[in-house]
Every structure is written in structure tokens, then in C-alpha cells.
Write a protein that holds these residues in place. Structure first.
Motif, mmCIF file in Angstrom:
data_model
loop_
_atom_site.group_PDB
_atom_site.id
_atom_site.type_symbol
_atom_site.label_atom_id
_atom_site.label_comp_id
_atom_site.label_asym_id
_atom_site.label_seq_id
_atom_site.Cartn_x
_atom_site.Cartn_y
_atom_site.Cartn_z
ATOM 1 N N VAL A 157 0.805 -1.256 0.049
ATOM 2 C CA VAL A 157 -0.017 0.063 0.006
ATOM 3 C C VAL A 157 0.721 1.141 -0.154
ATOM 4 N N GLU A 158 0.556 2.401 -0.925
ATOM 5 C CA GLU A 158 1.475 3.410 -0.729
ATOM 6 C C GLU A 158 0.886 4.280 0.068
ATOM 7 N N PHE A 159 2.276 5.080 0.963
ATOM 8 C CA PHE A 159 2.034 5.696 1.905
ATOM 9 C C PHE A 159 2.627 7.194 1.667
ATOM 10 N N SER A 160 1.936 8.336 1.712
ATOM 11 C CA SER A 160 2.601 9.633 1.445
ATOM 12 C C SER A 160 3.582 9.837 2.263
ATOM 13 N N ILE A 161 4.884 10.339 2.061
ATOM 14 C CA ILE A 161 5.736 10.659 2.646
ATOM 15 C C ILE A 161 5.336 11.948 3.689
ATOM 16 N N ALA A 162 4.703 12.779 3.336
ATOM 17 C CA ALA A 162 4.216 13.928 3.869
ATOM 18 C C ALA A 162 3.638 13.658 4.886
ATOM 19 N N ASP A 163 2.563 12.655 4.782
ATOM 20 C CA ASP A 163 1.847 12.005 6.067
ATOM 21 C C ASP A 163 2.577 11.400 7.080
ATOM 22 N N LEU A 164 3.632 10.700 6.607
ATOM 23 C CA LEU A 164 4.653 9.969 7.514
ATOM 24 C C LEU A 164 5.244 11.052 8.045
ATOM 25 N N ASP A 165 5.748 12.166 7.582
ATOM 26 C CA ASP A 165 6.544 13.262 8.341
ATOM 27 C C ASP A 165 5.439 13.816 9.543
ATOM 28 N N LYS A 166 4.543 13.768 9.061
ATOM 29 C CA LYS A 166 3.448 14.361 10.299
ATOM 30 C C LYS A 166 3.425 13.461 11.254
ATOM 31 N N LEU A 167 3.232 12.185 11.056
ATOM 32 C CA LEU A 167 3.345 10.896 12.066
ATOM 33 C C LEU A 167 4.652 11.167 12.832
ATOM 34 N N ASP A 168 5.732 11.380 12.232
ATOM 35 C CA ASP A 168 6.923 11.306 13.022
ATOM 36 C C ASP A 168 7.164 12.543 13.919
ATOM 37 N N SER A 204 -4.034 16.471 15.109
ATOM 38 C CA SER A 204 -4.706 16.576 13.996
ATOM 39 C C SER A 204 -4.820 15.182 13.207
ATOM 40 N N ASN A 205 -5.688 14.915 12.306
ATOM 41 C CA ASN A 205 -5.874 13.734 11.823
ATOM 42 C C ASN A 205 -4.663 13.388 10.755
ATOM 43 N N ILE A 206 -4.067 12.221 10.776
ATOM 44 C CA ILE A 206 -3.217 11.765 9.659
ATOM 45 C C ILE A 206 -3.752 10.844 8.946
ATOM 46 N N PRO A 207 -4.222 11.221 7.536
ATOM 47 C CA PRO A 207 -4.711 10.192 6.620
ATOM 48 C C PRO A 207 -3.984 9.131 6.079
ATOM 49 N N LEU A 208 -3.520 8.128 6.948
ATOM 50 C CA LEU A 208 -3.011 6.993 6.275
ATOM 51 C C LEU A 208 -3.903 5.783 5.505
ATOM 52 N N PRO A 209 -3.722 5.416 4.628
ATOM 53 C CA PRO A 209 -4.447 4.456 3.760
ATOM 54 C C PRO A 209 -4.966 3.183 4.394
ATOM 55 N N TYR A 219 10.642 1.045 12.511
ATOM 56 C CA TYR A 219 10.158 2.525 12.498
ATOM 57 C C TYR A 219 11.376 3.417 11.973
ATOM 58 N N GLN A 220 12.520 3.157 12.510
ATOM 59 C CA GLN A 220 13.594 4.121 12.243
ATOM 60 C C GLN A 220 14.144 3.704 10.966
ATOM 61 N N GLN A 221 13.962 2.189 10.259
ATOM 62 C CA GLN A 221 14.347 1.958 8.948
ATOM 63 C C GLN A 221 13.553 2.889 8.035
ATOM 64 N N LEU A 222 12.116 2.739 8.293
ATOM 65 C CA LEU A 222 11.222 3.730 7.547
ATOM 66 C C LEU A 222 11.450 5.083 7.553
ATOM 67 N N ARG A 223 11.910 5.590 8.512
ATOM 68 C CA ARG A 223 12.327 6.994 8.665
ATOM 69 C C ARG A 223 13.452 7.288 7.625
ATOM 70 N N GLN A 230 13.917 9.832 -3.638
ATOM 71 C CA GLN A 230 13.460 10.979 -4.352
ATOM 72 C C GLN A 230 12.122 11.070 -4.455
ATOM 73 N N SER A 231 11.377 9.818 -4.362
ATOM 74 C CA SER A 231 9.864 9.606 -4.295
ATOM 75 C C SER A 231 9.169 10.358 -3.407
ATOM 76 N N GLN A 232 7.870 10.583 -3.880
ATOM 77 C CA GLN A 232 6.857 11.248 -2.800
ATOM 78 C C GLN A 232 6.182 10.149 -1.897
ATOM 79 N N THR A 233 6.436 8.938 -2.299
ATOM 80 C CA THR A 233 5.769 7.907 -1.630
ATOM 81 C C THR A 233 6.610 6.756 -1.127
#
Length: 438
Positions: A157-168, A204-209, A219-223, A230-233
Motif C-alpha cells: 500500500v502506498e503511503f505519502s511521505i508527507a503524511d509519514l512526516d506528520k506522524l513522525d 490533527s488527523n493523519i490520513p493513512l491509507p 520504524y527507524q528504517q522507515l524514517r 527521491q519519491s513522494q511515497t
């Protein structure tokens, strides 16, 4: 000969692979897949099922041929280690890449050579020659080939890096957590720390898929993947306790032991016996000072007394030994209480992370098994989980014990003592001036 070159900018990712390699496992090595058509080299390493994959672009004019083989684990690890060590000691701008010279024969690469450049930062009167390391190359590991073949079949499932940054931004304050879980379109970040499960409410709400459930290491690997791509997801596939995180440049797969148990664990119910806000720097400073005394360090015990809206610390139940009154406020305790804990257990925790705070919330709780714990919080918000937790035991609060500890503590503040000294010195100076006729 052809050269297989790893630039120093990729060393962090390759170090992660190197640390995963286990000498006693059958897959102790790194498999290499060269594709001139795609202009890439794919590296796979780790210990089944925990594999990492790196896709490295090839420079123009590389001259490499289509091939797949594996580099022995010892050879790979020490070659990488030697170059990193040289670069760390390099005083100039020269940062070496890792270079394997490949020998091609009868339609395949048969061996690899690495020339180790020694540290020359220490002057020598004698010539210094590099070390040469040469190893045969064998067929790529079957498990590594299967790993690459099955990656496209994983339900990602594709996750937006912008949303993951909010989660971080919400995960950072949790500190050294073990697991965390955030459901799709939820404000509740569920996490486990010190074996306790709690919930942090997001601003605030984080719209994860889909729901994301992960442990700290993964999680550190994900970060890192989010920071390096260079991708957005990024694509994430979760299959039971197995999780795969993939970007165009890198893929990691990790087996997360205990993930299912975390999902099924309910929030712990504990009874709060004492709550207070304390000067954490004075508290920790007193604990650490006990280790400077041989007898107290060996005894490894500290008494913690709460009486008459004050707290006292002592290495013994007597007027002797090491003692200190510590500033506290908002003390909530129904009665006088005396506890004992082991300073070493506190020093060995992440208590240092709280030192930047002037005051810290401290609770003493009793769990369902009637065990007591000292809990130190980085937040005073209701529902927060303790940042640090250590066991503590209750001690008889006889009048004798209470008086012995209180009599060993100085209840005048440092400011009051200095003011008294200053006044006494001032009076003495005035008397001297009168004696000499002024």
C-alpha cells in the motif's frame, strides 16, 4: 578487470546490511545482481527473513556485464569497514568509495579484489603498502533470488511521505517506545513503552491509507527510507508479523516478534499511590552522587520519604549516610509513605533525556500484581505513558524511621544558607571597622 563501485554517500545503507549479516547463518554474504540493461546493481543481504535490498544506479561507461553472484560475508564486511575507517580519519576532502575489482572469465565473474588503504595519518619513516584481499565469487544465494522474485507479489500500500512526516512529529516525543499503531483516519496513536500500553491523542488527523503497526527498530528504517528517497511515497506491505518497506532505491523486510501480542494487549490498569512534580536535576544528581561512595555504591539502595508535603532522599534509615531534601510541588499522597529503590536501575534508563526539563512528573503506582513502580513522565498530560519506569518497594513508615531520615536532611535552602553567611560576614566586617575607628 571491471570495477564495482559503491560511493561513500551510500555507506549508511550498506552499513545497515553489514550489521544484519550473521556468520553462523547459511546466507552469510551479499548477493549482487548486475543489470546493464537497467543500468543498476541490486544488492541483497541480511539474515532470513530479515533482508535489505539496495538498488544502485550505474554510471555511464561502467563496462559491467550481466551477472549475479555473491560476495562472502567476511570479505564484504571488512572491505566496507576499512574504507569507512579511512574516511573517518581523513583530514582532507578525500572520501574514498568502496571498490571491488572483478575478474571475468568464461562468461561470469570469478573473483573480486579489494585493496585496503591503511591509515597514514600517523607519520612513518618507512614506506607503507596497502593490503590486498581477493576472494572467489559464487552463485547468488537461492534465498536472495527468491526474495527478489517474490517482492512484486507482496500486497503493498502506498503511503505519502508527507503524511509519514506528520506522524513522525507525534512519534518523536514518545521516546524509546517498543511498538506503535495508528489506524486509518484516527486521532489515537497507540504505543507500548516499558511493557505498558498507552494512547497519545494527535492534534490533527493523519490520513493513512491503512493501519500501520510497527516496532521501534523497523520504524527507524522507515524514517531512513523516507529521508533518502527521491519519491513522494513509500510502499508498505504488512503480512502478520512480517513487514516490507519499499522505495525505488531501497527495500527492507523485517520480522517483528511480539507484534501480534502488542495488538491484542489492552491498556494496563494501575492504581496511582503518589503523584508529585519534582526537581529532576536535583533528584538525579543526588542518585548519581551515591555512586561516588564505595559503600553506598555497593549497597545500591536509596530511601524516598514523602511526609508533610516534602520529599526526602537517604542512602540509609539513619541520620548518617547520604541524604538530601528535594524540591517538589503538587504532592498528592493520602499519607506519609516511605519507599526503597535501587539507584543503578534508574541510572541505566533513559532518565538523561528528561534532564533538560526543570521539573518532571513522578508517580508511584501499583499494578494488578501488587507490584510498585517509580514512573517518570515527560508530559503532565492525562493518559501519557511513563518515559522511565523502575521497580520500587514500600517500607514500614514507623515514626522512628521517618525521624531518622528527616533528621539527616538539611531543610534550609542553599539560598537561605548563603544569605545567612553573607549577613554574618557583613556583621563581622562592621565590627572590625568599628574597632579601628571608622
Amino acid at each position: 578487470m571491471n570495477e564495482l563501485v559503491i560511493p561513500h554517500t551510500l555507506f549508511r545503507s550498506f552499513e545497515a546490511i553489514s550489521k544484519q549479516l550473521q556468520a553462523k547463518k547459511a546466507d552469510y554474504g551479499v548477493s549482487v545482481f548486475i543489470s546493464p540493461k537497467d543500468a543498476t546493481v541490486t544488492w541483497v543481504g541480511g539474515s532470513n527473513p530479515n533482508y535489505s535490498l539496495i538498488v544502485q544506479p550505474l554510471e555511464k561507461g561502467h563496462g559491467l556485464k550481466q551477472a549475479k553472484f555473491y560476495i562472502p560475508g567476511d570479505f564484504f564486511k571488512h572491505s566496507l569497514k576499512s574504507v569507512i575507517a579511512f574516511n573517518r580519519k581523513s583530514t582532507g576532502s578525500l572520501l574514498l568509495p568502496l571498490i571491488f575489482e572483478l575478474e571475468y572469465k568464461n562468461g561470469k565473474y570469478i573473483n573480486a579484489t579489494h585493496v585496503e588503504i591503511p591509515d597514514i595519518s600517523i607519520p612513518s619513516l618507512n614506506p607503507i603498502y596497502p593490503s590486498c584481499r581477493k576472494f572467489d565469487l559464487l552463485a547468488a544465494f537461492k534465498k536472495h533470488v527468491e526474495y527478489i522474485d517474490t517482492l512484486p507479489q507482496r500486497a503493498v500500500v502506498e503511503f505519502s511521505i508527507a503524511d509519514l512526516d506528520k506522524l513522525d512529529m507525534n512519534v518523536n516525543p514518545l521516546g524509546n517506545f517498543e511498538y506503535l499503531q495508528l489506524e486509518s483516519n484516527s486521532h489515537n496513536l497507540r504505543f507500548q513503552r516499558g511493557g505498558n500500553v498507552g494512547i497519545e491523542t494527535l492534534s490533527s488527523n493523519i490520513p493513512l491509507p491503512v493501519t500501520l503497526t510497527i516496532n521501534n527498530e523497523t520504524y527507524q528504517q522507515l524514517r531512513h527510507i523516507c529521508q533518502e528517497t527521491q519519491s513522494q511515497t513509500v510502499a508498505i506491505a504488512q503480512e502478520g508479523e512480517l513487514i516490507t518497506i519499499r522505495s525505488p532505491e531501497k527495500t527492507v523486510t523485517r520480522s517483528i516478534a511480539g507484534l501480534t501480542a502488542f495488538i491484542e494487549t489492552q491498556q494496563n490498569q494501575s492504581t496511582i499511590e503518589v503523584t508529585l512534580i519534582a526537581d529532576i536535576q536535583s533528584f538525579k544528581g543526588e542518585i548519581e552522587s551515591h555512586a561516588d561512595y564505595k559503600s553506598e555504591k555497593k549497597a545500591d539502595q536509596c530511601y524516598f520519604l514523602i511526609d508533610d508535603n516534602k520529599i526526602y532522599m537517604s542512602s540509609t534509615i539513619s541520620a548518617d549516610g547520604l541524604s538530601k531534601a528535594v524540591y517538589a510541588k503538587s504532592i498528592k499522597s493520602e499519607q506519609t509513605r516511605l519507599y526503597r529503590f535501587h539507584p543503578k536501575e534508574l541510572i541505566n534508563t533513559h532518565i538523561n533525556d528528561l534532564i533538560s526539563m526543570a521539573q518532571v512528573k513522578i508517580c508511584i503506582v501499583i499494578n494488578e500484581n501488587h507490584e510498585r513502580f517509580f514512573e517518570f513522565y515527560s508530559s503532565t498530560k492525562e493518559g501519557s505513558l511513563p518515559y522511565v519506569q523502575i521497580p520500587v518497594e514500600t517500607i514500614d513508615t514507623s515514626v522512628s524511621n521517618i525521624n531518622k531520615i528527616k533528621n539527616g536532611c538539611i531543610t534550609k535552602t542553599v539560598q537561605e544558607i548563603l544569605e545567612t553567611i553573607q549577613q554574618e560576614n557583613g556583621s563581622a566586617q562592621n565590627e572590625q571597622l568599628e574597632l579601628i575607628g571608622f
